[in-house]
Write a protein that holds these residues in place. Structure first.
Motif, PDB file in Angstrom:
ATOM      1  N   ASP A 100     -27.021 -15.526  15.480  1.00  0.00           N
ATOM      2  CA  ASP A 100     -26.718 -16.336  14.295  1.00  0.00           C
ATOM      3  C   ASP A 100     -27.940 -17.151  13.878  1.00  0.00           C
ATOM      4  O   ASP A 100     -28.767 -17.533  14.703  1.00  0.00           O
ATOM      5  CB  ASP A 100     -25.526 -17.270  14.524  1.00  0.00           C
ATOM      6  CG  ASP A 100     -24.876 -17.668  13.207  1.00  0.00           C
ATOM      7  OD1 ASP A 100     -23.892 -17.007  12.792  1.00  0.00           O
ATOM      8  OD2 ASP A 100     -25.379 -18.622  12.557  1.00  0.00           O
ATOM      9  N   ARG A 105     -24.762 -23.718  16.198  1.00  0.00           N
ATOM     10  CA  ARG A 105     -23.659 -22.826  16.584  1.00  0.00           C
ATOM     11  C   ARG A 105     -24.051 -22.009  17.808  1.00  0.00           C
ATOM     12  O   ARG A 105     -23.241 -21.782  18.710  1.00  0.00           O
ATOM     13  CB  ARG A 105     -23.293 -21.890  15.431  1.00  0.00           C
ATOM     14  CG  ARG A 105     -22.598 -22.631  14.319  1.00  0.00           C
ATOM     15  CD  ARG A 105     -22.088 -21.708  13.221  1.00  0.00           C
ATOM     16  NE  ARG A 105     -21.486 -22.543  12.193  1.00  0.00           N
ATOM     17  CZ  ARG A 105     -21.286 -22.176  10.944  1.00  0.00           C
ATOM     18  NH1 ARG A 105     -21.619 -20.964  10.551  1.00  0.00           N
ATOM     19  NH2 ARG A 105     -20.733 -22.994  10.085  1.00  0.00           N
ATOM     20  N   ARG A 147     -18.459  -9.681  10.811  1.00  0.00           N
ATOM     21  CA  ARG A 147     -17.283 -10.075  10.033  1.00  0.00           C
ATOM     22  C   ARG A 147     -17.670 -11.257   9.153  1.00  0.00           C
ATOM     23  O   ARG A 147     -18.248 -12.239   9.643  1.00  0.00           O
ATOM     24  CB  ARG A 147     -16.126 -10.480  10.966  1.00  0.00           C
ATOM     25  CG  ARG A 147     -14.829 -10.758  10.217  1.00  0.00           C
ATOM     26  CD  ARG A 147     -13.700 -11.230  11.128  1.00  0.00           C
ATOM     27  NE  ARG A 147     -13.843 -12.628  11.504  1.00  0.00           N
ATOM     28  CZ  ARG A 147     -12.840 -13.382  11.928  1.00  0.00           C
ATOM     29  NH1 ARG A 147     -11.629 -12.858  12.075  1.00  0.00           N
ATOM     30  NH2 ARG A 147     -13.042 -14.639  12.248  1.00  0.00           N
TER      31      ARG A 147
HETATM   32  N1  SAH Z   1     -18.580 -13.748  11.975  1.00  0.00           N
HETATM   33  C1  SAH Z   1     -18.009 -15.086  11.961  1.00  0.00           C
HETATM   34  C2  SAH Z   1     -18.777 -16.076  11.105  1.00  0.00           C
HETATM   35  C3  SAH Z   1     -18.794 -15.829   9.631  1.00  0.00           C
HETATM   36  S1  SAH Z   1     -19.693 -17.097   8.747  1.00  0.00           S
HETATM   37  C4  SAH Z   1     -16.541 -15.009  11.601  1.00  0.00           C
HETATM   38  O1  SAH Z   1     -16.078 -13.952  11.218  1.00  0.00           O
HETATM   39  O2  SAH Z   1     -15.839 -16.016  11.719  1.00  0.00           O
HETATM   40  C5  SAH Z   1     -21.232 -16.262   8.521  1.00  0.00           C
HETATM   41  C6  SAH Z   1     -22.256 -16.552   9.620  1.00  0.00           C
HETATM   42  O3  SAH Z   1     -23.344 -15.665   9.433  1.00  0.00           O
HETATM   43  C7  SAH Z   1     -22.821 -17.962   9.604  1.00  0.00           C
HETATM   44  O4  SAH Z   1     -22.681 -18.550  10.871  1.00  0.00           O
HETATM   45  C8  SAH Z   1     -24.286 -17.768   9.204  1.00  0.00           C
HETATM   46  O5  SAH Z   1     -25.157 -18.697   9.873  1.00  0.00           O
HETATM   47  C9  SAH Z   1     -24.547 -16.354   9.662  1.00  0.00           C
HETATM   48  N2  SAH Z   1     -25.586 -15.636   8.906  1.00  0.00           N
HETATM   49  C10 SAH Z   1     -25.623 -15.437   7.551  1.00  0.00           C
HETATM   50  N3  SAH Z   1     -26.715 -14.696   7.218  1.00  0.00           N
HETATM   51  C11 SAH Z   1     -27.369 -14.414   8.369  1.00  0.00           C
HETATM   52  C12 SAH Z   1     -28.563 -13.702   8.685  1.00  0.00           C
HETATM   53  N4  SAH Z   1     -29.308 -13.124   7.726  1.00  0.00           N
HETATM   54  N5  SAH Z   1     -28.928 -13.597   9.987  1.00  0.00           N
HETATM   55  C13 SAH Z   1     -28.195 -14.185  10.950  1.00  0.00           C
HETATM   56  N6  SAH Z   1     -27.047 -14.894  10.721  1.00  0.00           N
HETATM   57  C14 SAH Z   1     -26.651 -15.009   9.449  1.00  0.00           C
END
Ligand code: SAH
Length: 236
Positions: A100, A105, A147
């Motif tokens: 992430d 987090r 997701r």
């Molecule tokens: N998969 C989780 C979180 C979804 S929120 C769920 O389903 O509940 C989206 C997350 O993706 C966030 O924590 C954000 O920090 C991360 N994120 C968004 N773009 C990203 C990237 N390019 N590389 C890594 N993490 C990313």
């Protein structure tokens, strides 16, 4: 939470393969999530019953899409650990990397996995489009999952570079994602992937249905991918 999780796993047909400790561990993970959510933004879902269904059971349903025993998986944009942490709890022989872009987090996830006594799982801080170029992560995983991170066209470019040829990217989407899929098809091919199919499932104890898009990695990803974030966003 425990009873919803236990009966839900049975409805998904996962009861026979569920480790005896898993429902209690999933509940504990849910409680730790809700506790920390009071002081850190981790989830918009705050009702324990919804955590059991919309987080834990939704993620558990992925186990019906492949054999994860002894495999490696990277969960891209894992947020508060979904789907990576429930998958690890339900399939302890799976080795999991949680990725992430938000450091806070990631720190919480490492603490929480330790508190849950999970081994063979680590949270890594980084952006997928950069991490996907690192030799120790590129084309190293049997599975990538994601997701609620981005639209499929973008998501495939973030996730497919991590998957070894012969492995799979499992994208968790709504059942209304046909247009998203159509838009993603050219880039999936360019990345060395091919859509193998999809699987729809109803989340037990809810009226919600979701879809897992199954993308097989058929060839190595060309070196120019993943591109820079702005470029990925802009490309059509
Ligand atoms: N998969 C989780 C979180 C979804 S929120 C769920 O389903 O509940 C989206 C997350 O993706 C966030 O924590 C954000 O920090 C991360 N994120 C968004 N773009 C990203 C990237 N390019 N590389 C890594 N993490 C990313």
């Amino acid at each position: 939470m425990r009873e919803l999780i236990e009966t839900g796993l049975a409805q998904l047909g996962l009861a026979p393969q569920t480790p005896p400790a898993a429902p209690a561990q999933l509940e504990r993970f849910g409680r730790l999530l809700l506790e920390k959510n009071q002081v850190m933004n981790l989830t918009a879902i705050t009702d324990p019953a919804d955590v059991a269904t919309l987080h834990m059971l939704d993620c558990a349903a992925l186990l019906t899409c492949g054999d994860f025993g002894g495999k490696t998986l990277i969960d891209v944009g894992t947020g508060a650990g979904f789907p990576g942490v429930p998958l690890k709890i339900l399939e302890p022989t799976l080795t999991v990397t949680l990725l992430d872009a938000l450091g806070k987090r990631v720190d919480w996830l490492n603490e929480t996995c330790h508190a849950l006594g999970l081994e063979g799982i680590a949270a890594v801080h980084g952006r997928a489009e950069e991490a996907g170029r690192e030799a120790q992560l590129r084309e190293r995983f049997d599975f990538a999952t994601a997701r609620a991170v981005a639209e499929l066209r973008v998501l495939c470019e973030l996730c497919l570079p991590f998957v070894r040829p012969g492995g799979f990217f499992l994208a968790m989407k709504g059942t209304d994602c046909q247009q998203e899929l159509d838009r993603a098809l050219p880039v999936i091919q360019a990345l060395g992937g091919a859509v193998e199919g999809w699987r729809d499932y109803a989340i037990p104890h809810t009226h919600v249905s979701h879809r897992v898009i199954i993308v097989k990695k058929t060839a190595e990803t060309p070196f120019q991918y993943p591109r820079r974030w702005a470029k990925i966003q802009k490309a059509s």
